[in-house]
Write a protein that holds these residues in place. Structure first.
Motif, mmCIF file in Angstrom:
data_model
loop_
_atom_site.group_PDB
_atom_site.id
_atom_site.type_symbol
_atom_site.label_atom_id
_atom_site.label_comp_id
_atom_site.label_asym_id
_atom_site.label_seq_id
_atom_site.Cartn_x
_atom_site.Cartn_y
_atom_site.Cartn_z
ATOM 1 N N UNK A 95 -2.193 -15.273 17.086
ATOM 2 C CA UNK A 95 -1.778 -14.263 18.207
ATOM 3 C C UNK A 95 -0.285 -13.552 18.028
ATOM 4 N N UNK A 96 0.507 -14.433 17.607
ATOM 5 C CA UNK A 96 1.982 -13.935 17.576
ATOM 6 C C UNK A 96 2.091 -13.128 16.639
ATOM 7 N N UNK A 97 1.446 -13.531 15.592
ATOM 8 C CA UNK A 97 1.437 -12.389 14.125
ATOM 9 C C UNK A 97 0.868 -11.161 14.616
ATOM 10 N N UNK A 98 -0.118 -11.276 15.313
ATOM 11 C CA UNK A 98 -1.061 -10.198 15.596
ATOM 12 C C UNK A 98 0.044 -9.209 16.546
ATOM 13 N N UNK A 99 0.479 -9.818 17.484
ATOM 14 C CA UNK A 99 1.325 -9.007 18.413
ATOM 15 C C UNK A 99 2.469 -8.234 17.607
ATOM 16 N N UNK A 100 3.134 -8.920 16.638
ATOM 17 C CA UNK A 100 4.249 -8.208 15.705
ATOM 18 C C UNK A 100 3.721 -7.313 15.214
ATOM 19 N N UNK A 101 2.562 -7.347 14.724
ATOM 20 C CA UNK A 101 1.784 -6.251 13.893
ATOM 21 C C UNK A 101 1.399 -5.161 14.592
ATOM 22 N N UNK A 152 -6.188 -4.823 19.909
ATOM 23 C CA UNK A 152 -4.860 -4.883 20.902
ATOM 24 C C UNK A 152 -5.340 -5.783 21.999
ATOM 25 N N UNK A 153 -6.541 -5.306 22.864
ATOM 26 C CA UNK A 153 -6.798 -6.025 23.942
ATOM 27 C C UNK A 153 -7.222 -7.474 23.721
ATOM 28 N N UNK A 154 -7.788 -7.736 22.499
ATOM 29 C CA UNK A 154 -8.100 -9.238 22.110
ATOM 30 C C UNK A 154 -6.818 -10.096 21.995
ATOM 31 N N UNK A 155 -5.845 -9.412 21.416
ATOM 32 C CA UNK A 155 -4.591 -10.012 21.178
ATOM 33 C C UNK A 155 -4.000 -10.294 22.928
ATOM 34 N N UNK A 156 -4.154 -9.308 23.653
ATOM 35 C CA UNK A 156 -3.579 -9.543 24.911
ATOM 36 C C UNK A 156 -4.240 -10.681 25.610
ATOM 37 N N UNK A 157 -5.447 -10.910 25.390
ATOM 38 C CA UNK A 157 -6.373 -11.848 26.016
ATOM 39 C C UNK A 157 -6.012 -13.278 25.391
ATOM 40 N N UNK A 158 -5.793 -13.291 24.054
ATOM 41 C CA UNK A 158 -5.495 -14.418 23.255
ATOM 42 C C UNK A 158 -4.102 -14.993 23.649
ATOM 43 N N UNK A 159 -3.201 -14.039 24.061
ATOM 44 C CA UNK A 159 -2.135 -14.712 24.553
ATOM 45 C C UNK A 159 -1.909 -14.902 26.226
ATOM 46 N N UNK A 160 -3.180 -14.664 26.664
ATOM 47 C CA UNK A 160 -3.146 -14.420 28.238
ATOM 48 C C UNK A 160 -1.823 -13.734 28.911
ATOM 49 N N UNK A 184 1.111 -1.075 0.060
ATOM 50 C CA UNK A 184 -0.010 -0.018 0.015
ATOM 51 C C UNK A 184 0.931 1.237 0.024
ATOM 52 N N UNK A 185 0.501 2.196 -0.897
ATOM 53 C CA UNK A 185 1.461 3.333 -1.042
ATOM 54 C C UNK A 185 1.109 4.373 0.247
ATOM 55 N N UNK A 186 -0.130 4.176 0.596
ATOM 56 C CA UNK A 186 -0.442 5.073 1.908
ATOM 57 C C UNK A 186 -1.500 4.146 2.758
ATOM 58 N N UNK A 187 -1.679 4.337 4.219
ATOM 59 C CA UNK A 187 -2.517 3.570 4.753
ATOM 60 C C UNK A 187 -3.397 4.466 5.875
ATOM 61 N N UNK A 188 -4.489 4.085 6.152
ATOM 62 C CA UNK A 188 -5.509 4.877 7.165
ATOM 63 C C UNK A 188 -5.541 4.070 8.269
ATOM 64 N N UNK A 189 -6.084 4.470 9.447
ATOM 65 C CA UNK A 189 -6.157 3.553 10.572
ATOM 66 C C UNK A 189 -6.876 2.313 10.295
ATOM 67 N N UNK A 190 -8.076 2.492 9.207
ATOM 68 C CA UNK A 190 -9.005 1.432 8.960
ATOM 69 C C UNK A 190 -8.091 0.355 8.360
ATOM 70 N N UNK A 191 -7.237 0.504 7.271
ATOM 71 C CA UNK A 191 -6.098 -0.163 6.766
ATOM 72 C C UNK A 191 -5.616 -1.274 7.776
ATOM 73 N N UNK A 192 -5.118 -0.504 8.893
ATOM 74 C CA UNK A 192 -4.180 -1.148 10.024
ATOM 75 C C UNK A 192 -5.448 -2.187 10.822
#
Length: 327
Positions: A160-166, A185-193, A139-147
């Motif tokens: 979860x690991x890929x999500x955390x790296x992202x 991000x909170x879902x990622x924390x929950x997924x990783x406990x 992507x040449x440009x990104x918005x918060x919706x893209x992320x």
């Protein structure tokens, strides 16, 4: 509609208004029907009329009708119009036809931020996160919706690991963040406990003023519950007293039931009824809690309450009932 029917020879603008009004009212089927009625009069539609009809198809996953509207767009040389091509991509993505979506996306006129994001979201939401990430990286440009679209894909499929790296990449490359990002991000924390990371995010939420957002609040509650930190979950739940909803109650009840505190879950249920109406999801969790503590009498009361109040006994609830009665 009565006023529209009184127009002797409605023009393209009149047809556009009636199609858009049906779409805005949530009657997508009638919006599509009116679009095809217009085509039968041999009147050339506006690009916005095509777009509204395609958005209607997206909303109800009407792929067959969407393909027919695509045919109309090609016939009248509107398929490369920016408004129409964006709506076509969105329609194909939401109907699960990523190949046709990508074909349109490859047109030179179609590569804008909205369409890039739609394609990333389409691949991410169907589990093709590697393809989604390749597109995202280009992507040449990104918005918060893209992320957010990319992060949704990782969390939806428990990567979860890929999500955390992202998330770490996102923090390095952009300051653009919203309530959806924080919930993910909170879902990622929950997924990783990872409750420590979750607490850091909680602090960030306070500093940035997101703590009164209901979506973020419920995500925090869910994170503490899934990580087993029930004390923090209860504290946060009571801090949410002015803006919590049924989802908040369900999250607190479920977290106690999940960690074997079935009697506490029952207490939360009785308290819940003073503030909001339980959902069938609540009853499924509660019946499982009754089974865990062999509370047959309370389970029968809950079953009877559901029948008297017309709650749907779906597969999940039925399974919980069988489990409770068999114990």
């Amino acid at each position: 509609r009565r006023m529209f029917d009184e127009i002797q020879n409605p023009n393209a603008v009149s047809w556009n208004v009636i199609v858009r009004r049906y779409l805005e009212m949530g009657d997508e089927k009638e919006a599509i029907f009116m679009f095809f009625e217009m085509i039968r009069t041999n009147l050339r539609p506006l690009n916005f009329t095509l777009s509204n009809a395609l958005v209607s198809c997206s909303s109800i996953s009407a792929l067959k009708e969407g393909i027919q509207i695509h045919g109309v767009a090609i016939k009248i040389n509107f398929d490369e119009d920016e408004v129409v091509s964006s709506s076509l991509i969105d329609m194909y993505v939401k109907c699960g036809d990523l190949e046709n979506a990508h074909t349109i996306f490859d047109l030179p006129s179609a590569k804008n931020l909205i369409n890039w994001t739609s394609m990333v979201s389409g691949y991410a939401m169907c589990g093709r996160t590697r393809v989604a990430r390749e597109l995202f990286n280009e992507m040449p440009e990104r918005s918060v919706i893209s992320w957010n679209a990319m992060l949704v894909g990782y969390t939806r499929f428990f990567q979860w690991e890929e999500a955390l790296d992202f998330v770490f990449l996102m923090r390095e490359e952009t300051k653009d963040i919203d309530h959806v990002t924080l919930g993910l991000i909170l879902n990622v924390c929950a997924g990783l406990s990872d409750v420590e990371l979750g607490k850091q995010v909680h602090g960030f939420i306070y500093r940035r003023g997101f703590y009164s957002n209901l979506f973020v609040g419920n995500a925090l509650l869910n994170m503490y519950g899934k990580c087993g930190n029930l004390k923090s979950a209860r504290v946060w739940f009571y801090q949410m007293s002015h803006w919590r909803d049924r989802v908040s109650w369900n999250a607190l009840l479920t977290s106690h039931a999940r960690h074997g505190l079935s009697e506490d879950a029952m207490t939360i249920f009785w308290e819940m009824q003073w503030e909001t109406t339980p959902s069938k999801f609540t009853y499924g969790t509660l019946l499982a809690a009754c089974a865990n503590i062999f509370a047959l009498q309370q389970g029968k009361q809950i079953h009877g309450f559901m029948i008297r109040n017309g709650y749907e006994i779906d597969v999940v609830v039925r399974g919980a009932l069988v489990d409770m009665y068999s114990k």
